[in-house]
Motif scaffolding. Structure first.
Motif, PDB file in Angstrom:
ATOM      1  N   PRO A 247     -15.565  16.714   1.832  1.00 47.45           N
ATOM      2  CA  PRO A 247     -14.373  16.380   1.042  1.00 47.45           C
ATOM      3  C   PRO A 247     -14.751  15.594  -0.205  1.00 47.45           C
ATOM      4  O   PRO A 247     -15.740  14.872  -0.219  1.00 47.45           O
ATOM      5  CB  PRO A 247     -13.530  15.536   2.003  1.00 47.45           C
ATOM      6  N   LEU A 248     -13.945  15.745  -1.238  1.00 41.62           N
ATOM      7  CA  LEU A 248     -14.163  15.003  -2.473  1.00 41.62           C
ATOM      8  C   LEU A 248     -13.779  13.547  -2.275  1.00 41.62           C
ATOM      9  O   LEU A 248     -12.865  13.232  -1.515  1.00 41.62           O
ATOM     10  CB  LEU A 248     -13.325  15.612  -3.598  1.00 41.62           C
ATOM     11  N   ASP A 249     -14.499  12.667  -2.961  1.00 41.66           N
ATOM     12  CA  ASP A 249     -14.174  11.245  -2.892  1.00 41.66           C
ATOM     13  C   ASP A 249     -12.747  10.996  -3.342  1.00 41.66           C
ATOM     14  O   ASP A 249     -12.315  11.488  -4.385  1.00 41.66           O
ATOM     15  CB  ASP A 249     -15.116  10.438  -3.793  1.00 41.66           C
ATOM     16  N   LYS A 250     -12.016  10.229  -2.554  1.00 45.33           N
ATOM     17  CA  LYS A 250     -10.677   9.793  -2.945  1.00 45.33           C
ATOM     18  C   LYS A 250     -10.803   8.594  -3.872  1.00 45.33           C
ATOM     19  O   LYS A 250     -11.794   7.863  -3.835  1.00 45.33           O
ATOM     20  CB  LYS A 250      -9.840   9.403  -1.727  1.00 45.33           C
ATOM     21  N   ILE A 251      -9.790   8.384  -4.682  1.00 49.80           N
ATOM     22  CA  ILE A 251      -9.757   7.278  -5.628  1.00 49.80           C
ATOM     23  C   ILE A 251      -8.431   6.545  -5.462  1.00 49.80           C
ATOM     24  O   ILE A 251      -7.368   7.153  -5.582  1.00 49.80           O
ATOM     25  CB  ILE A 251      -9.880   7.793  -7.077  1.00 49.80           C
ATOM     26  N   LEU A 252      -8.501   5.254  -5.181  1.00 55.86           N
ATOM     27  CA  LEU A 252      -7.295   4.438  -5.166  1.00 55.86           C
ATOM     28  C   LEU A 252      -6.886   4.234  -6.619  1.00 55.86           C
ATOM     29  O   LEU A 252      -7.729   3.925  -7.464  1.00 55.86           O
ATOM     30  CB  LEU A 252      -7.579   3.089  -4.506  1.00 55.86           C
ATOM     31  N   ILE A 253      -5.616   4.422  -6.927  1.00 54.51           N
ATOM     32  CA  ILE A 253      -5.162   4.319  -8.305  1.00 54.51           C
ATOM     33  C   ILE A 253      -3.872   3.507  -8.389  1.00 54.51           C
ATOM     34  O   ILE A 253      -3.017   3.602  -7.501  1.00 54.51           O
ATOM     35  CB  ILE A 253      -4.968   5.719  -8.934  1.00 54.51           C
ATOM     36  N   SER A 254      -3.774   2.724  -9.456  1.00 59.57           N
ATOM     37  CA  SER A 254      -2.537   1.991  -9.704  1.00 59.57           C
ATOM     38  C   SER A 254      -1.391   2.980  -9.883  1.00 59.57           C
ATOM     39  O   SER A 254      -1.474   3.896 -10.703  1.00 59.57           O
ATOM     40  CB  SER A 254      -2.666   1.140 -10.969  1.00 59.57           C
ATOM     41  N   ALA A 255      -0.335   2.798  -9.124  1.00 57.42           N
ATOM     42  CA  ALA A 255       0.814   3.707  -9.169  1.00 57.42           C
ATOM     43  C   ALA A 255       1.427   3.780 -10.559  1.00 57.42           C
ATOM     44  O   ALA A 255       1.960   4.817 -10.960  1.00 57.42           O
ATOM     45  CB  ALA A 255       1.861   3.285  -8.145  1.00 57.42           C
TER      46      ALA A 255
ATOM     47  N   LEU B 248      -5.602   0.752   2.981  1.00 58.59           N
ATOM     48  CA  LEU B 248      -5.483   2.135   2.494  1.00 58.59           C
ATOM     49  C   LEU B 248      -6.869   2.696   2.165  1.00 58.59           C
ATOM     50  O   LEU B 248      -7.168   3.855   2.483  1.00 58.59           O
ATOM     51  CB  LEU B 248      -4.569   2.167   1.276  1.00 58.59           C
ATOM     52  N   CYS B 249      -7.706   1.876   1.562  1.00 54.38           N
ATOM     53  CA  CYS B 249      -9.079   2.314   1.254  1.00 54.38           C
ATOM     54  C   CYS B 249      -9.852   2.631   2.535  1.00 54.38           C
ATOM     55  O   CYS B 249     -10.562   3.636   2.605  1.00 54.38           O
ATOM     56  CB  CYS B 249      -9.807   1.250   0.448  1.00 54.38           C
ATOM     57  N   LYS B 250      -9.704   1.776   3.530  1.00 49.65           N
ATOM     58  CA  LYS B 250     -10.392   2.007   4.804  1.00 49.65           C
ATOM     59  C   LYS B 250      -9.885   3.291   5.461  1.00 49.65           C
ATOM     60  O   LYS B 250     -10.671   4.095   5.962  1.00 49.65           O
ATOM     61  CB  LYS B 250     -10.204   0.817   5.736  1.00 49.65           C
ATOM     62  N   LYS B 251      -8.578   3.477   5.451  1.00 47.94           N
ATOM     63  CA  LYS B 251      -7.970   4.660   6.074  1.00 47.94           C
ATOM     64  C   LYS B 251      -8.473   5.956   5.449  1.00 47.94           C
ATOM     65  O   LYS B 251      -8.732   6.933   6.142  1.00 47.94           O
ATOM     66  CB  LYS B 251      -6.442   4.580   5.947  1.00 47.94           C
ATOM     67  N   HIS B 252      -8.615   5.972   4.132  1.00 53.07           N
ATOM     68  CA  HIS B 252      -9.019   7.188   3.410  1.00 53.07           C
ATOM     69  C   HIS B 252     -10.494   7.190   3.012  1.00 53.07           C
ATOM     70  O   HIS B 252     -10.916   8.060   2.249  1.00 53.07           O
ATOM     71  CB  HIS B 252      -8.148   7.364   2.160  1.00 53.07           C
ATOM     72  N   LYS B 253     -11.252   6.212   3.514  1.00 59.84           N
ATOM     73  CA  LYS B 253     -12.685   6.089   3.202  1.00 59.84           C
ATOM     74  C   LYS B 253     -12.921   6.064   1.692  1.00 59.84           C
ATOM     75  O   LYS B 253     -13.811   6.725   1.161  1.00 59.84           O
ATOM     76  CB  LYS B 253     -13.485   7.198   3.876  1.00 59.84           C
ATOM     77  N   ILE B 254     -12.096   5.300   1.002  1.00 61.94           N
ATOM     78  CA  ILE B 254     -12.152   5.211  -0.459  1.00 61.94           C
ATOM     79  C   ILE B 254     -13.230   4.217  -0.878  1.00 61.94           C
ATOM     80  O   ILE B 254     -13.279   3.091  -0.371  1.00 61.94           O
ATOM     81  CB  ILE B 254     -10.778   4.797  -1.028  1.00 61.94           C
ATOM     82  N   LYS B 255     -14.072   4.647  -1.811  1.00 56.23           N
ATOM     83  CA  LYS B 255     -15.143   3.800  -2.344  1.00 56.23           C
ATOM     84  C   LYS B 255     -14.892   3.399  -3.798  1.00 56.23           C
ATOM     85  O   LYS B 255     -15.626   2.585  -4.350  1.00 56.23           O
ATOM     86  CB  LYS B 255     -16.481   4.540  -2.279  1.00 56.23           C
ATOM     87  N   PHE B 256     -13.879   4.012  -4.435  1.00 58.27           N
ATOM     88  CA  PHE B 256     -13.620   3.804  -5.853  1.00 58.27           C
ATOM     89  C   PHE B 256     -12.134   3.522  -6.093  1.00 58.27           C
ATOM     90  O   PHE B 256     -11.281   4.118  -5.449  1.00 58.27           O
ATOM     91  CB  PHE B 256     -13.997   5.049  -6.665  1.00 58.27           C
ATOM     92  N   ALA B 257     -11.870   2.643  -7.067  1.00 58.81           N
ATOM     93  CA  ALA B 257     -10.490   2.358  -7.438  1.00 58.81           C
ATOM     94  C   ALA B 257     -10.377   2.343  -8.962  1.00 58.81           C
ATOM     95  O   ALA B 257     -11.290   1.906  -9.662  1.00 58.81           O
ATOM     96  CB  ALA B 257     -10.055   1.009  -6.877  1.00 58.81           C
ATOM     97  N   LEU B 258      -9.240   2.847  -9.450  1.00 55.29           N
ATOM     98  CA  LEU B 258      -8.906   2.833 -10.873  1.00 55.29           C
ATOM     99  C   LEU B 258      -7.615   2.035 -11.002  1.00 55.29           C
ATOM    100  O   LEU B 258      -6.545   2.530 -10.650  1.00 55.29           O
ATOM    101  CB  LEU B 258      -8.730   4.256 -11.405  1.00 55.29           C
ATOM    102  N   LEU B 259      -7.748   0.781 -11.457  1.00 55.42           N
ATOM    103  CA  LEU B 259      -6.620  -0.136 -11.440  1.00 55.42           C
ATOM    104  C   LEU B 259      -6.316  -0.670 -12.837  1.00 55.42           C
ATOM    105  O   LEU B 259      -7.175  -0.711 -13.700  1.00 55.42           O
ATOM    106  CB  LEU B 259      -6.909  -1.303 -10.477  1.00 55.42           C
TER     107      LEU B 259
END
Length: 164
Positions: A7-15, A94-105
């Motif tokens: 799977p592609l890396d997920k990215i946490l992003i500011s809504a 949320l990052c832990k749940k989706h195995k997120i390593k990157f955030a764009l905030l």
């Protein structure tokens, strides 16, 4: 034989970057960028507003981090540190749940700022610093970027993607 790709890396992003009305003043602060649009189409983005998920309303009083006390205080002098900490914890979960390593905030935000934040005086002056959510995410190994450093994020994702 079926070939599966990781799977592609997920990215946490500011809504707010996605046009959601979550900012303290209720205004839209969307961010458009070809790379961001590609990630959206790939289904990589996981949106959050730590302040809204903590229960703070829209609109709400502006808040800034007081650098002397490290508390988040509204312009009305109300301590909202507890809500900001709760929102940061929700973002981390949320990052832990989706195995997120990157955030764009969102830069400059008392939650999401990654390089600069407002100085706590409500005078529009900025100082070097990071928001409550950014700080917690970084403490847990999540790399946080802003709209100003999206190219660096794209490079990190490219380097970590086994299919590229």
């Amino acid at each position: 034989m079926k070939i599966t790709t990781p799977p592609l890396d997920k990215i946490l992003i500011s809504a707010c970057f996605l046009g959601q009305r979550v900012r303290y003043n209720g205004e839209i602060k969307s961010f458009t960028n070809p790379t961001l649009e590609k990630w959206r189409q790939e289904g990589r983005l996981v949106a959050i507003c730590p302040e809204v998920i903590s229960g703070l309303p829209v609109p709400r009083a502006p808040a800034e981090i007081n650098p002397k006390t490290n508390k988040v205080i509204t312009i009305e002098n109300i301590d909202v540190t507890k809500q900001f900490n709760y929102g940061a914890k929700q973002a981390l979960d949320l990052c832990k749940k989706h195995k997120i390593k990157f955030a764009l905030l969102k830069e400059s935000s008392p939650s999401c700022g990654s390089q600069v934040i407002y100085d706590g005086s409500f005078s529009q002056q900025k100082i070097a610093g990071e928001g409550v959510t950014t700080k917690l995410l970084r403490q847990h190994g999540i790399m946080v970027f802003s709209e100003d450093t999206i190219a660096l994020l794209a490079e990190q994702i490219k380097d970590s993607d086994p299919t590229s």
